[in-house]
Design a protein around this motif. Structure first.
Motif, PDB file in Angstrom:
ATOM      1  N   ILE A 385     -64.519  45.802 -30.206  1.00 48.29           N
ATOM      2  CA  ILE A 385     -63.650  44.883 -29.473  1.00 48.29           C
ATOM      3  C   ILE A 385     -62.209  45.007 -29.969  1.00 48.29           C
ATOM      4  O   ILE A 385     -61.266  45.110 -29.174  1.00 48.29           O
ATOM      5  CB  ILE A 385     -64.159  43.435 -29.627  1.00 48.29           C
ATOM      6  CG1 ILE A 385     -65.551  43.312 -28.976  1.00 48.29           C
ATOM      7  CG2 ILE A 385     -63.176  42.444 -29.016  1.00 48.29           C
ATOM      8  CD1 ILE A 385     -66.330  42.102 -29.428  1.00 48.29           C
ATOM      9  N   ALA A 386     -62.046  45.046 -31.307  1.00 49.27           N
ATOM     10  CA  ALA A 386     -60.697  45.175 -31.881  1.00 49.27           C
ATOM     11  C   ALA A 386     -60.041  46.463 -31.393  1.00 49.27           C
ATOM     12  O   ALA A 386     -58.859  46.477 -31.007  1.00 49.27           O
ATOM     13  CB  ALA A 386     -60.772  45.152 -33.409  1.00 49.27           C
ATOM     14  N   GLN A 387     -60.810  47.547 -31.351  1.00 48.73           N
ATOM     15  CA  GLN A 387     -60.251  48.821 -30.873  1.00 48.73           C
ATOM     16  C   GLN A 387     -59.817  48.720 -29.415  1.00 48.73           C
ATOM     17  O   GLN A 387     -58.754  49.216 -29.047  1.00 48.73           O
ATOM     18  CB  GLN A 387     -61.299  49.928 -30.996  1.00 48.73           C
ATOM     19  CG  GLN A 387     -61.392  50.535 -32.388  1.00 48.73           C
ATOM     20  CD  GLN A 387     -62.595  51.463 -32.508  1.00 48.73           C
ATOM     21  OE1 GLN A 387     -63.111  51.958 -31.502  1.00 48.73           O
ATOM     22  NE2 GLN A 387     -63.046  51.685 -33.734  1.00 48.73           N
ATOM     23  N   ALA A 388     -60.667  48.077 -28.596  1.00 50.51           N
ATOM     24  CA  ALA A 388     -60.344  47.950 -27.168  1.00 50.51           C
ATOM     25  C   ALA A 388     -59.051  47.143 -26.989  1.00 50.51           C
ATOM     26  O   ALA A 388     -58.221  47.466 -26.131  1.00 50.51           O
ATOM     27  CB  ALA A 388     -61.499  47.287 -26.421  1.00 50.51           C
ATOM     28  N   LEU A 389     -58.878  46.092 -27.791  1.00 46.84           N
ATOM     29  CA  LEU A 389     -57.657  45.281 -27.700  1.00 46.84           C
ATOM     30  C   LEU A 389     -56.449  46.073 -28.213  1.00 46.84           C
ATOM     31  O   LEU A 389     -55.364  46.054 -27.612  1.00 46.84           O
ATOM     32  CB  LEU A 389     -57.821  43.991 -28.499  1.00 46.84           C
ATOM     33  CG  LEU A 389     -58.848  42.992 -27.934  1.00 46.84           C
ATOM     34  CD1 LEU A 389     -59.182  41.915 -28.958  1.00 46.84           C
ATOM     35  CD2 LEU A 389     -58.333  42.357 -26.644  1.00 46.84           C
ATOM     36  N   ASP A 390     -56.638  46.785 -29.326  1.00 53.55           N
ATOM     37  CA  ASP A 390     -55.541  47.566 -29.917  1.00 53.55           C
ATOM     38  C   ASP A 390     -55.074  48.666 -28.970  1.00 53.55           C
ATOM     39  O   ASP A 390     -53.869  48.933 -28.870  1.00 53.55           O
ATOM     40  CB  ASP A 390     -55.994  48.195 -31.238  1.00 53.55           C
ATOM     41  CG  ASP A 390     -56.166  47.139 -32.336  1.00 53.55           C
ATOM     42  OD1 ASP A 390     -55.611  46.026 -32.164  1.00 53.55           O
ATOM     43  OD2 ASP A 390     -56.860  47.416 -33.334  1.00 53.55           O
ATOM     44  N   ARG A 391     -56.032  49.286 -28.284  1.00 51.78           N
ATOM     45  CA  ARG A 391     -55.672  50.374 -27.355  1.00 51.78           C
ATOM     46  C   ARG A 391     -54.654  49.903 -26.329  1.00 51.78           C
ATOM     47  O   ARG A 391     -53.843  50.677 -25.852  1.00 51.78           O
ATOM     48  CB  ARG A 391     -56.919  50.884 -26.623  1.00 51.78           C
ATOM     49  CG  ARG A 391     -57.638  52.016 -27.329  1.00 51.78           C
ATOM     50  CD  ARG A 391     -58.534  52.794 -26.355  1.00 51.78           C
ATOM     51  NE  ARG A 391     -59.585  51.973 -25.785  1.00 51.78           N
ATOM     52  CZ  ARG A 391     -60.752  51.709 -26.394  1.00 51.78           C
ATOM     53  NH1 ARG A 391     -60.992  52.199 -27.594  1.00 51.78           N
ATOM     54  NH2 ARG A 391     -61.656  50.965 -25.807  1.00 51.78           N
ATOM     55  N   ARG A 392     -54.722  48.620 -25.954  1.00 44.13           N
ATOM     56  CA  ARG A 392     -53.786  48.105 -24.953  1.00 44.13           C
ATOM     57  C   ARG A 392     -52.636  47.342 -25.591  1.00 44.13           C
ATOM     58  O   ARG A 392     -51.852  46.694 -24.891  1.00 44.13           O
ATOM     59  CB  ARG A 392     -54.528  47.210 -23.968  1.00 44.13           C
ATOM     60  CG  ARG A 392     -55.412  48.025 -23.052  1.00 44.13           C
ATOM     61  CD  ARG A 392     -56.425  47.160 -22.373  1.00 44.13           C
ATOM     62  NE  ARG A 392     -57.343  47.962 -21.586  1.00 44.13           N
ATOM     63  CZ  ARG A 392     -58.435  48.545 -22.068  1.00 44.13           C
ATOM     64  NH1 ARG A 392     -58.733  48.423 -23.351  1.00 44.13           N
ATOM     65  NH2 ARG A 392     -59.207  49.260 -21.298  1.00 44.13           N
ATOM     66  N   GLY A 393     -52.566  47.412 -26.912  1.00 43.30           N
ATOM     67  CA  GLY A 393     -51.467  46.753 -27.613  1.00 43.30           C
ATOM     68  C   GLY A 393     -51.466  45.245 -27.448  1.00 43.30           C
ATOM     69  O   GLY A 393     -50.402  44.617 -27.448  1.00 43.30           O
ATOM     70  N   LEU A 394     -52.630  44.645 -27.307  1.00 42.40           N
ATOM     71  CA  LEU A 394     -52.695  43.192 -27.112  1.00 42.40           C
ATOM     72  C   LEU A 394     -52.756  42.468 -28.461  1.00 42.40           C
ATOM     73  O   LEU A 394     -53.535  42.843 -29.337  1.00 42.40           O
ATOM     74  CB  LEU A 394     -53.937  42.825 -26.292  1.00 42.40           C
ATOM     75  CG  LEU A 394     -53.903  43.243 -24.821  1.00 42.40           C
ATOM     76  CD1 LEU A 394     -55.269  43.046 -24.174  1.00 42.40           C
ATOM     77  CD2 LEU A 394     -52.836  42.445 -24.076  1.00 42.40           C
ATOM     78  N   ALA A 395     -51.928  41.448 -28.604  1.00 40.06           N
ATOM     79  CA  ALA A 395     -51.967  40.628 -29.826  1.00 40.06           C
ATOM     80  C   ALA A 395     -53.089  39.613 -29.695  1.00 40.06           C
ATOM     81  O   ALA A 395     -53.327  39.083 -28.615  1.00 40.06           O
ATOM     82  CB  ALA A 395     -50.631  39.914 -30.008  1.00 40.06           C
ATOM     83  N   TYR A 396     -53.775  39.369 -30.800  1.00 39.59           N
ATOM     84  CA  TYR A 396     -54.878  38.412 -30.738  1.00 39.59           C
ATOM     85  C   TYR A 396     -54.953  37.580 -32.009  1.00 39.59           C
ATOM     86  O   TYR A 396     -54.442  37.973 -33.061  1.00 39.59           O
ATOM     87  CB  TYR A 396     -56.205  39.125 -30.512  1.00 39.59           C
ATOM     88  CG  TYR A 396     -56.493  40.277 -31.454  1.00 39.59           C
ATOM     89  CD1 TYR A 396     -56.962  40.036 -32.750  1.00 39.59           C
ATOM     90  CD2 TYR A 396     -56.293  41.601 -31.055  1.00 39.59           C
ATOM     91  CE1 TYR A 396     -57.229  41.080 -33.615  1.00 39.59           C
ATOM     92  CE2 TYR A 396     -56.550  42.648 -31.918  1.00 39.59           C
ATOM     93  CZ  TYR A 396     -57.021  42.391 -33.192  1.00 39.59           C
ATOM     94  OH  TYR A 396     -57.272  43.429 -34.044  1.00 39.59           O
ATOM     95  N   ASP A 397     -55.570  36.418 -31.870  1.00 39.81           N
ATOM     96  CA  ASP A 397     -55.948  35.607 -33.026  1.00 39.81           C
ATOM     97  C   ASP A 397     -57.420  35.822 -33.266  1.00 39.81           C
ATOM     98  O   ASP A 397     -58.196  35.961 -32.324  1.00 39.81           O
ATOM     99  CB  ASP A 397     -55.722  34.116 -32.746  1.00 39.81           C
ATOM    100  CG  ASP A 397     -54.243  33.774 -32.726  1.00 39.81           C
ATOM    101  OD1 ASP A 397     -53.469  34.477 -33.407  1.00 39.81           O
ATOM    102  OD2 ASP A 397     -53.869  32.820 -32.014  1.00 39.81           O
ATOM    103  N   ARG A 398     -57.802  35.808 -34.537  1.00 38.62           N
ATOM    104  CA  ARG A 398     -59.231  35.877 -34.852  1.00 38.62           C
ATOM    105  C   ARG A 398     -59.646  34.560 -35.471  1.00 38.62           C
ATOM    106  O   ARG A 398     -59.072  34.132 -36.465  1.00 38.62           O
ATOM    107  CB  ARG A 398     -59.480  37.014 -35.843  1.00 38.62           C
ATOM    108  CG  ARG A 398     -60.517  37.949 -35.312  1.00 38.62           C
ATOM    109  CD  ARG A 398     -60.809  39.054 -36.251  1.00 38.62           C
ATOM    110  NE  ARG A 398     -62.262  39.160 -36.372  1.00 38.62           N
ATOM    111  CZ  ARG A 398     -62.870  40.217 -36.835  1.00 38.62           C
ATOM    112  NH1 ARG A 398     -62.172  41.241 -37.256  1.00 38.62           N
ATOM    113  NH2 ARG A 398     -64.180  40.253 -36.899  1.00 38.62           N
ATOM    114  N   LEU A 399     -60.610  33.901 -34.845  1.00 41.82           N
ATOM    115  CA  LEU A 399     -60.996  32.558 -35.276  1.00 41.82           C
ATOM    116  C   LEU A 399     -62.457  32.567 -35.708  1.00 41.82           C
ATOM    117  O   LEU A 399     -63.177  33.527 -35.473  1.00 41.82           O
ATOM    118  CB  LEU A 399     -60.809  31.579 -34.111  1.00 41.82           C
ATOM    119  CG  LEU A 399     -59.376  31.531 -33.578  1.00 41.82           C
ATOM    120  CD1 LEU A 399     -59.363  31.620 -32.080  1.00 41.82           C
ATOM    121  CD2 LEU A 399     -58.692  30.268 -34.027  1.00 41.82           C
ATOM    122  N   ASP A 400     -62.883  31.445 -36.322  1.00 37.69           N
ATOM    123  CA  ASP A 400     -64.322  31.320 -36.549  1.00 37.69           C
ATOM    124  C   ASP A 400     -64.924  30.583 -35.353  1.00 37.69           C
ATOM    125  O   ASP A 400     -64.200  30.112 -34.471  1.00 37.69           O
ATOM    126  CB  ASP A 400     -64.622  30.592 -37.872  1.00 37.69           C
ATOM    127  CG  ASP A 400     -64.087  29.176 -37.878  1.00 37.69           C
ATOM    128  OD1 ASP A 400     -63.676  28.679 -36.809  1.00 37.69           O
ATOM    129  OD2 ASP A 400     -64.080  28.559 -38.956  1.00 37.69           O
TER     130      ASP A 400
END
Ligand SMILES: [Fe+2]
Length: 577
Positions: A385-400
């Motif tokens: 999932i992180a790779q898929a988001l990174d490929r599109r240069g999307l910023a994300y928060d990671r939560l519990d």
């Protein structure tokens, strides 16, 4: 004891699919359309099979049994008698023969798809009659030791309707109605006339029906003649499917169906509506009359089955078992007190039925698995999932988990539209909180917002509520759990103004009850929404835009970016526009 692996497939038929079980435990099940990205894809489900095998960690050579949910040899005498009496067209006969050749030899198809050496395969191959597979799909994964079983659809292996009784590991058929008499085809023909010609469009007509009055019920009673014994017959003058063959183009794509209604149907109701023409009051009334007729015929079948079997529990399958408006009326209006409908009640579900038919009915192995959740498809790891988001240069928060539920609930309560992608993909046509788009049910304009920004559906179609199981009685007139969104209940009159975006024009909602154990993450999201707003309900629609429901993180991200969705939660990753 050695492990027993069984693969069930629905192939060369609409909704191609695969299911794999190990010692009676469901390992994986999925529809081929999700991998091919073509709705109701029909053909050989190579990708769904590959997914199931990978989930089990085995190769095809380790399979013990393989079954397909068709048996071209079933009802052969009836088929011959029909051909002699009715003289179907040569093209119909050719089509049927070609299809029968394909389904007759699942071994060859499997070997070709996976380039296997047939001599090394140890599996036994089975052709399971279509409606037995439907019936098995409903009963064997139900919680009931005994139940009446009813399967109703268009047609499979020359049968439209089959019923019987399940006891333990045995399934006994006690009656059937043959082609061309089919409630499914009546619904399809009338849907075509109403300007909804695509495979699977019947659900739209069911959504249209509550806008009209059943002003044409008498006309429909001439078309569908309910018999004293609870069965039904069609007046075939209103149809052409028995002569032209309900022709469907099956392989390698979406199924296409030719018009099934005749000139007499047009003489009765007028010219058919073109798909782009406006919907009039008359169209609404015809839809309402069709739905009323279906319910009348189904009530007769269900009541007959209850009398015949004396059972208190009913299991249903077949495409018509997705008629949630009727399903919601069964417990209040018949002697049945329990009901089970497996989430893939349509043809896709026959793959599951094949597995359990073989395991229980053929092999006699004891029952222990109950399908309480529909999450049998692929899931994805955090690094994917992180790779898929990174490929599109999307910023994300990671939560519990708890943090994600709170933030997601705030987004929804604030009026924004949330893509919600969690865990394993759903089995069957409904998104049930793992590949869903979530919105605030309290906003009357939310339906139009969703349609304008993402879904582009016909404006008359309702959106569905997901409600915490423990709160269902506070909002609906029935409390029987429905984790698979297959029944319509009435929203309590005093609550309708609270949740207008998920209350249909007739005051009903096709709800999903969400059980904490069956889906803890989705339950936590709705509970967090309740803590913020006092309302334990969210609007849940499938995660897609005129395409099969998304399967992979890439498809979810693309849909998120393409449409005007405001936020996307994939597992613990949260992206906001
Ligand atoms: Fe079917």
């Amino acid at each position: 004891m050695p492990r027993v692996y069984i693969l069930g497939i629905n192939a060369h038929h609409a909704g191609a699919s695969a299911c794999l079980i190990r010692d009676g435990e469901l390992i994986a099940a999925a529809e081929e359309e999700r991998f091919r990205r073509i709705k109701y894809w029909a053909g050989f489900p190579r990708l769904a099979i590959a997914f199931c095998l990978a989930e089990a960690g085995i190769t095809p050579y380790e399979l013990d049994h393989v079954g397909i949910s068709r048996n071209p040899n079933a009802n052969l005498l009836k088929k011959v008698a029909f051909a002699l009496a009715r003289r179907p067209s040569a093209s119909m006969i050719r089509q049927r023969l070609a299809n029968a050749m394909q389904v007759r030899n699942p071994k060859a198809a499997l070997c070709e798809a996976f380039e296997l050496d047939p001599k090394r395969l140890r599996a036994r191959f089975h052709n399971i009659e279509h409606h037995r597979a439907h019936m098995a799909s409903a009963f064997f994964v139900s919680p009931f030791p005994e139940a009446a079983i009813l399967s109703v659809d268009g047609m499979g292996d020359f049968v439209s309707t089959m019923w019987g009784i399940g006891r333990g590991t045995q399934l006994d058929v006690t009656g059937e109605i043959n082609f061309p008499h089919s409630l499914g085809f009546v619904y399809t023909a009338a849907s075509q006339w109403l300007g909804f010609p695509k495979y699977g469009d019947e659900g739209k007509v069911m959504g249209l029906a509550p806008y009209g009055r059943p002003a044409y019920l008498e006309e429909f009673r001439k078309i569908v003649r309910v018999q004293r014994d609870g069965t039904f017959e069609l007046d075939l003058d209103y149809f052409v499917h028995h002569a032209a063959g309900a022709s469907m183009t099956f392989d390698e794509g979406s199924p296409e169906i030719e018009a099934m209604y005749s000139n007499k149907f047009i003489d009765t109701f007028g010219e058919a509506r073109r798909p782009d023409a406006p919907l009039t009051e008359k169209h609404q009334d015809v839809a309402a009359s069709l739905q009323a007729m279906l319910e009348e015929a189904e009530f007769a079948l269900v009541r007959r089955l209850q009398r015949e079997t004396g059972q208190s529990a009913l299991c249903m399958a077949g495409g018509v078992a997705l008629n949630s408006a009727f399903n919601g009326k069964i417990l209040p209006d018949t002697p049945f007190t329990d009901i089970y409908i497996q989430p893939a009640a349509n043809d896709a579900g026959t793959a599951l039925g094949v597995c359990y038919y073989i395991y229980h009915h053929v092999l006699g192995r004891p029952r222990r698995y109950v399908m309480t959740a529909a999450y049998t498809g692929p899931r994805y790891r955090d690094d994917e999932i992180a790779q898929a988001l990174d490929r599109r240069g999307l910023a994300y928060d990671r939560l519990d988990g708890a943090g994600l539920a709170r933030r997601a609930a705030q987004i929804v309560a604030g009026g924004d539209v949330l893509g919600w992608f969690q865990g394993r993909m759903e089995w069957g046509p409904r998104a049930l909180g793992n590949r869903s788009i979530i919105a605030d049910p309290r906003r009357a304009d939310m339906k139009d917002i969703l349609n304008a920004r993402i879904k582009h559906r016909e404006p008359f179609r309702p959106f569905a509520p997901s409600v915490l199981l423990e709160a269902v009685g506070d909002y609906f007139d029935q409390t029987y759990p429905d984790p698979f969104m297959v029944k319509v209940y009435h929203v309590l009159p005093e609550q309708r103004a609270q949740i207008p975006a998920v209350t249909h024009v007739d005051g009903t909602g096709r709800l999903q009850t969400v059980d904490r154990d069956a889906n803890p993450r989705y339950w936590a999201l709705i509970a967090a929404f309740r803590d913020l707003t006092g309302v334990p309900v969210v609007l849940n629609t499938s995660f897609n835009e005129n395409e099969p429901i998304v399967c992979t993180p890439d498809e979810a991200i693309e849909c998120f970016l393409r449409t005007r969705m405001d936020a996307l939660a994939i597992e613990d990753f949260l992206v906001q526009k």
